[in-house]
Design an enzyme around this catalytic site. Sequence first.
Site, mmCIF file in Angstrom:
data_model
loop_
_atom_site.group_PDB
_atom_site.id
_atom_site.type_symbol
_atom_site.label_atom_id
_atom_site.label_comp_id
_atom_site.label_asym_id
_atom_site.label_seq_id
_atom_site.Cartn_x
_atom_site.Cartn_y
_atom_site.Cartn_z
ATOM 1 N N LEU B 47 -32.871 3.998 -0.951
ATOM 2 C CA LEU B 47 -32.568 4.863 0.187
ATOM 3 C C LEU B 47 -33.125 6.247 -0.021
ATOM 4 C CD1 LEU B 47 -28.928 3.875 1.136
ATOM 5 C CD2 LEU B 47 -31.061 3.325 2.283
ATOM 6 N N HIS B 270 -15.826 -0.695 -11.135
ATOM 7 C CA HIS B 270 -15.253 -1.207 -9.895
ATOM 8 C C HIS B 270 -14.260 -2.317 -10.204
ATOM 9 C CE1 HIS B 270 -14.979 -2.763 -5.850
ATOM 10 N NE2 HIS B 270 -15.710 -1.775 -5.409
ATOM 11 N N SER B 288 -15.909 -6.961 -2.067
ATOM 12 C CA SER B 288 -15.442 -5.764 -1.379
ATOM 13 C C SER B 288 -14.024 -5.406 -1.787
ATOM 14 C CB SER B 288 -15.486 -5.986 0.121
ATOM 15 O OG SER B 288 -14.791 -4.944 0.750
ATOM 16 N N ARG B 334 -10.105 3.162 -7.492
ATOM 17 C CA ARG B 334 -10.878 2.265 -8.348
ATOM 18 C C ARG B 334 -10.594 2.448 -9.836
ATOM 19 N NH1 ARG B 334 -16.882 2.614 -5.419
ATOM 20 N NH2 ARG B 334 -16.218 1.500 -3.561
ATOM 21 N N ARG B 439 -17.010 8.604 -7.645
ATOM 22 C CA ARG B 439 -17.591 8.560 -6.309
ATOM 23 C C ARG B 439 -16.682 7.797 -5.358
ATOM 24 N NH1 ARG B 439 -20.243 4.838 -3.414
ATOM 25 N NH2 ARG B 439 -20.645 3.404 -5.122
#
Lengths: 255, 641, 222
Positions: B47, B270, B288, B334, B439
């Site tokens: 990106l 995560h 997810s 998380r 984050r």
Amino acid sequence: MGGHNDETLSLTLNIWRQSGPDTAGDFETHSLEASPAMSFLEMLDVVNENLQREGREPFAFDHDCREGICGMCSLVINGKPHGPESETTTCQLHMRSFNDGDVIWIEPFRAKAFPVLRDLIIDRSPLDRIIQAGGYVSVNTGAPQDANALPIPKQNADLAMDAAACIGCGACVAACPNAAAMLFTAAKVSHLALLPQGAPERVSRALGMVEQMDAEGFGHCTNHYECMAACPKGISTDNIARMNREYLRASILSR
Amino acid sequence: MNAPPKLDSKVPSGILGDAWTNHKFALPLINPANRRKFKIVVVGTGLAGASAAATLAEMGYKVQSFCIQDSPRRAHSIAAQGGINAAKNYKGDGDSVYRLFYDTVKGGDYRAREHNVHRLAEVSVNIIDQCVAQGVPFAREYGGLLDNRSFGGAQVSRTFYARGQTGQQLLLGAYSALMRQVSAGRVEVRTRCEMVDVVTLDGIARGIITRDLETGAFERHSADAVLLCTGGYSNAFYLSTNAKTCNVTAAWRAHKRGAFFANPCYTQIHPTCIPVSGEYQSKLTLMSESLRNDGRVWVPKTKGDQRQPALIPESERDYYLERRYPSFGNLVPRDVASRNAKSVCDEGRGVGSTGLSVYLDFADAIAREGRATIEARYDNLFQMYERITGEDPYSQPMRIFPAVHYTMGGLWVDYNLESTLPGLFVLGEANFSDHGSNRLGASALMQGLADGYYVVPATVTAHLAGRKLERIDTNHDAFAEAEATSRARFDKLLNINGSRTVDQMHRALGQLNWDHCGMARTKQGLEQALKQVVQLREEFWSNVRVLGDGRSLNQALEHAGRVADFMEFSELMMKDALTREESCGGHFREEHQTAEGEAKRDDENFCHVAAWEYRGRDQQHQRHTEALSFENVQLTTRSYK
Amino acid sequence: MHALRRFLETSVGRKTVLAITGLSLFGFVIVHLLGNFALFSGTEAFNEYAQKLEDLGPVLMVAEVGLLTLFVVHMGLALSLHRQSREARPDDYRIRANMGRSTVASRSMLITGLALGVFLVIHITDFRIKKIMGDPAVADLGQAVVERITSPLGLVIYMGGIIALGLHLRHALQSAFQTLGLSHPRYADNVRYVSAASAALITLGFAAIPLYLLFTGQGASS
Ligand SMILES: Cc1cc2nc3c(=O)[nH]c(=O)nc-3n(C[C@H](O)[C@H](O)[C@H](O)COP(=O)(O)OP(=O)(O)OC[C@H]3O[C@@H](n4cnc5c(N)ncnc54)[C@H](O)[C@@H]3O)c2cc1C
Ligand code: FES
């Protein structure tokens, strides 16, 4: 054979070996005890580890995300691109889809436009060039209008997303008896044709992308629909019909 | 050597909300007709890289772009699932640029620079407009307007998404913009081409050395500015949710040429990943986070309980998150969820054949809401889980375990995203900038695109117009030296001919990092690991086995080059973890916790960025600090009790 | 002109023309079949119908030339496209499995097409050319046809041609719709059924004629 418990699969692997683009290749046979919980690529990792420990060069194969989205992995497994499971990339395929004693043939995707670079790795740059020929909306980075200024019917947005889900792996080409790249090209043409943002360039996009597709040396479409069956993202050949329509329209409207 | 450059963050003064606008106004401009005289090398097509390369080319610069994959569209960004944040407030639920800014600073546990974060929140709004204009098919409501969801525990719905493939769609948008510039002849894209060094001249980055992965050829590319958009280093841990080619090489090479490395110990783990199933495991798959909305996390109360989950009665189950965090329960952030999973497994209460997983149970949700509802919410995730594990999560609990996912650390950059090596800009996950020590979900995509579409295209002029850049050609000694060094490195790897494969060595390194620099870190563990990592590196350079030659496609050789850099980098990561005597965000030092076992920040001594300077082969890294000041957000302690 | 040339140079353009010529030929096949049904009412009826066609004079000429052109274009394009595809995969797979979507009909388009071509040549030389040349053997066209298609060899050739036609149409009809972009998800299945059904009906229709003649004892007197 017998004697194996449920936990391992005895496999015979015939894997394509080719040292470079200009050399001839052939199959090399290896046997392996694999665990059903392994992914197919992990199984190949094990083959490669064993080979290297014996001082032999590993097989080269493309892969990256290993979760079915980057489109890097390929392989034709027992005659099927991405193997036997539907809507599953090679990296997501697991060995529990095979049986003890199976013989597995592993080949690269084959098409003139996709020359083999080494072993199972091919050159898929033609797909990028097809996109370069019009698979975009000509909008510079800047301050376009507010994203919600132009509502788009949910149905169209959903259809556009269905087409945009293409991962560009090239399995459609690999599966097509004619080595055509229609499904890949059509997915992008459709995605943009379904959205108002794509409208201004409909004509040049359809013409440009179809012409580039031919220039790359792909075959033509005889509507076998094998591409759709092989597509790991289940992209529909309705998109091909839409592209044909777009192309016809563009040819009539173009100067 | 010159005196080490100071860490001048170049943060503009004045009111936070006006800073970016004023800063842009103050930056020099380059006449459109003159832009094509500047050549910009952009490494990476994720990106950050694709958006930067496309935008700079649109502006008229000459751009050369590089990536490891066979197409720019395959960069790791493609794998992002959940979504991208933007302060659009389309839902009218009270979101604003300020709130997004605030949440990001707080979520980052007060270890990010306020001004950078505020700018990120500001441009987030433009990103969505830009992507929609490109034809990105975001999810929409029946009325045709864009849909949003709440993500990662945020209290507003600000996350835009495209099914479970947001990263893919955003990247394809940036990629299409890039392809358009290629066809216009303003960008040259080099695929399967890896940057192996940065070339500096008079202390300024003036080009790169690459290795063509198909032919093994080394090439020199000169540049007026070099942009590194090369992603994160999670693969230092071997097992991570990142794509297999993700690496630290580009950043590490630049580091050794003068770019400081900031906060390498900030790694995000995560909590909801599919656990390891065997020794052959090659990567981990993320599922997810939304699963925790309905799933209940538990392990058996007794150690080593081998019974099938269904046979373990309610009274013998420990729903440890609900027990310890009554108000947030299964929805703790998380880092908290991950750490707790580790600790129950360390106690021997983990489940599955490896003992390294915990249950995520949907039985209650299915009983409460019906199977159809749960299917509607999660069926694609359940299918993915079943495809990988062969277990049906409708009839038995899922097994999950934390995995390394994202790296907040990266090359230090100032407000212009320029590193301490002038002329070298760092974008996306490769820099350290906006997420502090943790984050928030859906913020990495936002940052990558902000950096590439909006920030660097504006700030690069500070360098291009602000410094006198002599014409440089690639016959210069600086290029020859850099190429020779790279060549020698790869030749050396090919000639060791030892007995361990690259993958084996990489796994060993990953294990070391995971055990001692993973979810929980201790002084003792880190000190021990620091010794081991040096030994491992020595073993690597004397005992690795790389077959084949350097003149053709050789994946083991590529991998070896990357692992070699991970080996050096890991030492720095451990050092950083050792010197940061506090717990914050993704960095948890067991010595620094509250009585209840929660992270204890030390704002008095560690409210700063640690930026490490490389000082040569036989020298120790030097730690520099950039103090962080919080003028707009109050420093508080996170609590999820 | 330029646009047309550009169109004909792409595979999609050529496929479009292939589909249009194919559909036109399909139209001709239907008319031909309906004409042949006159045989159910006896050879006289058939001859009357044939005479009506003859009476069209130049119009018939134009129609015949048109048909021939359609046919040649259809065949020529099919061959050129086929060559493109063969060239697109010079090295084939060692093992090739079917993904399950292609059909016998779709895979044999070239063969059934070529078979139809051969059949057509025989058919035209047998009747049309002879008729134009004024060959007395076809003075009573109806009778000639009956004898021909009920003779053992004639029947085999005729039936072979009809099966090739049936298979060809089985794939061709829905394929033409797809190529012309006339397929829409909502109707796609219907298009598929309709084209399979019409292929079957046409095959049965043609096959019924000699069978009827044989069963009613009007076959070749041998
Ligand atoms: C499974 C998963 C899910 C995620 N989901 C989300 C989400 O929902 N929302 C969110 O905001 N974030 C998410 N993230 C994080 C986010 O995807 C990444 O942080 C972000 O995409 C990084 O983008 P990038 O452009 O910085 O780098 P990348 O996309 O990693 O691109 C790196 C590029 O650099 C190139 N490169 C690297 N090294 C070299 C070299 N030496 N030479 C040449 N080229 C090189 C690569 O080829 C590649 O093109 C997720 C991450 C993972 C792993
Ligand atoms: S490796 Fe990415 S799709 Fe298979």
